[in-house]
Scaffold this active site. Sequence first.
Site, PDB file in Angstrom:
ATOM      1  CB  CYS A  50      31.969   0.486  50.268  1.00  0.00           C
ATOM      2  SG  CYS A  50      32.577  -1.185  49.943  1.00  0.00           S
ATOM      3  CG  HIS A 305      31.228  -2.351  53.814  1.00  0.00           C
ATOM      4  ND1 HIS A 305      30.642  -1.712  52.752  1.00  0.00           N
ATOM      5  CD2 HIS A 305      31.170  -1.475  54.867  1.00  0.00           C
ATOM      6  CE1 HIS A 305      30.236  -0.508  53.123  1.00  0.00           C
ATOM      7  NE2 HIS A 305      30.546  -0.344  54.398  1.00  0.00           N
TER       8      HIS A 305
END
Length: 940
Positions: A50, A305
Amino acid sequence: MFGDLFEEDFSFISNNHCGKGKKSKTRDSEPPAPRDFTNLSGIKNQGGTCYLNSLLQTLLFTPEFREALFSLGPEELGILDDSSKPDAKVRIIPLQLQRLFAQLLLLDQQAASTTDLTESFGWNSHEEMRQHDVQELNRILFSALETSLVGTSGHDLINRLYHGTVVNQIVCKECKNISERQEDFLDLTVAVKGVAGLEEALWNMYVEEEYFENENLYRCGACDKLVEASKSAKLRKLPPFLTISLLRFNFDFEKCERYKETSCYTFPIQINLRPFCEQTEMDDSEYMYELFSVIIHKGGCYGGHYHVYIRDVDELGNWQLQEEEDRLIEDKALRDTENANEVENPLVVLKGILSEEESKQIPVDQLGQKLLEKKGVSWNKKYRKQYGALRKYLQNHPHIFQFSPDENKVGLKEKHKLLLKSDSQGQDLQSSPQRNGVRWNSEKKPTRLRDSSAGCHWFDLNDSKVQPIKEKDIEKQFQGKESAYMLFYRKSQLKRPPEARGNPRYQIPEHLLNEMNAANTELQKKRAECDSANNGIDLHLHLSSCYKFHNGALHPSLTWKESVVDLTIDRRKTLGDLRQSVFQMLESWEGDVILSIAKPLPAGLHLYQILDGDELTLDGVGLADGADVFVWNGKEVGGTKVMTGPDHEPVVVNVLRLAEYNEGGKGQHFTESQHVFSRSTKLGDMRRALAPSGGIILKNGSGPDKEAKNWEVFLEEDMKETVKSAGLTDGCSVLILDSHDQSFVNVSSGNLTAFAYDISWLQVKNLCRTEDEEKHVKITATVDTVMSDIRMKALRELQLEEELANDSCLRPVSGNGKLLSPVPEDYTVKEAELKMGSLLGLCRGKAPTSTQLFLYFIVGSDQNASPEMEIVVEETASVKECLNLMLEKSGLSGDNWHLRRLDWCYEAGEALSRENATLKELNVCRGDTLVITEGKLPPK
């Protein structure tokens, strides 16, 4: 941390793109989903990537970086197709980055894959699963690009766009000498702990001075002694794009652990860097920067994330928030309500449709379909509740509508055609396109929602997902576990050319445009194929003109192939579409077209509900792949009225009766016939049909897998029950006892007294090598039926009585297809150990009697070398007599032969050494296999 993550062979030039150990890419069976309403593409997460996705999206939405990368052509970078050639010089990283950017801009897919790009880094699957730091990745990626672009016109790309300098100065308080050191930077790292926001952090770094005094003095080179001094830093050169990293992660020395700083830390959308610069005399525009990307980290210091908020500078995406989308839907619903006045009067609508038809009259069903096509609403949904059925409504207005003699077609009377023409001419003369108070503008397109200033819309790009956000949503990332981690600013002076606005193809090289066009064409083709495969259903249309109704069900008057038309149609289409397709297939059809669900049953084809509601989808009405649909007029087939629905479903019943004589002299014999009755038929009517002179009906109450002997009598009070309520289903058996057979029944208990055996069946296959060799017949039998009765009944069914009455026998067929020993004629089914449903072969030759043995024998111990032969002998025959018969049949002679049994390993076993003993004495049984071997017997 990354090691040689971005290193390529031969310094910056790669000779082999494929490399060793390159993993193969898996291809999904279905094409990727198209872009959503934002028209922006996300990036697939390969597993912990990510951070890479967020950085790549930021670079993509930096138009100046994107266009500079696209400006490098194949003559400088090479082409990917040459990467496998030994002498080719291909710069893979910038080429793969170009290709990825082109896919993100032009390829119609929800998310692009970075597999090719990460493979160009030399990234393996282990690297993909690791969570890396986005700030470090940014520096390493820029370094890799700079290295890859050495020797090209883009060699200074990173330096030109992102490179800035900071100057550190120390000023001596005594001699005023200035000691200066300059540092380069690609990004600025600013403190978060104890600081309210970005501007305060920059003030502390580039405005506040540090003093050397008291015990902490500075050695001045000019004075050559320790002196008091002041230290400061200033921004000397500002890059077009300023990258700022926030020090969210710190170390707690007391606890000896890392932690994430989640306190509130503000940063502006626009910032003036003049106070932090060395030179301050230029115009304000030289110092103004605008925020365009915020990389956000959600989680703790040991994992989490990343996703990114990005400002769409070139307006490439469609920005529309949910509440505004809901408002548009409400506005559309309001317009639809206003426009509904146009279709309120069915007379006006129907007259308008009929007036446009070239033919004078059209079928009534076609009129209903045209109403659906023209107005988007069916007669049944809009008008039926108030005005009744369409045909009835037309018939109630004979002064307007004129029917054909058979009332299957309808048209307008002549005077109404003339009136409609004059009305339409009058409307054409009106200056304003207005009807019934509603102004129409077919050329108007829906407006695109945008703010007053261009390029100010923000999107949240979270791996594959892209959604619009408001600018004020950025404030939510000031603090907390989900907060800003990297900030990207662009100089306010950077203006975009008008032709770049809303144009994703801008400055993309021709070869990449062609590649994306071809890829989109292939995607559309695959989606069409996949859509057709997923939503196409095959319907079997049964045409009433090819059917006749008899014996309670519909039967094709021609072959099945000639009576059925297969139609493939999308399950999302409507019944109206299906009806129109049927019309087009049946050009000569006259009258109404009614479509009914059909189902093949043992009795024949039966019809169920009529498919009604032309606006309903095929999926909505339950039409599945392979469904049977009957096309008819809804009343009769071939002049016979057809009853439809589950209550009139036909049931095939096996009707058994006691035979007038018993061929075998043992057990019971029955005659069998099949009859069809509706499920709604009462048992009383069934009895009158089967036993008009009176009698009793018995039902086999046992299931097909049980051996219980349980025939139940339907009593007089049961005669009001229906076939359905009595539990009679397809294939069930009932026994009819006429008056002279009723002595077998105890009416008070409802059970048989003289016999109580399950009645079932055996299969007999003709193996006599006649023209009916493959024919099977089913023979009804009980456990006490003798084999001679079964054989004679099979011969009658096969019409072979004259030919094989005295030269045939029945042989069971094993599960692997082997013919077993013939069954003696006087054996019963029970004595022959046959299960109901067993397969018997009708073969030439007489069956052995109960005192004879049927034996198999082979010559030698090798079964593969010697064929298996058969022989019938008396069980009282001696071993020697049996051996002689076998030798004679196999064409052998001599005295040096003896018999052995075939053991369980299929090898010659125990020798039958007592030559004068009988087979019965030695326990040789029917169906045994003996082996003839040569040589002397072993001593006893």
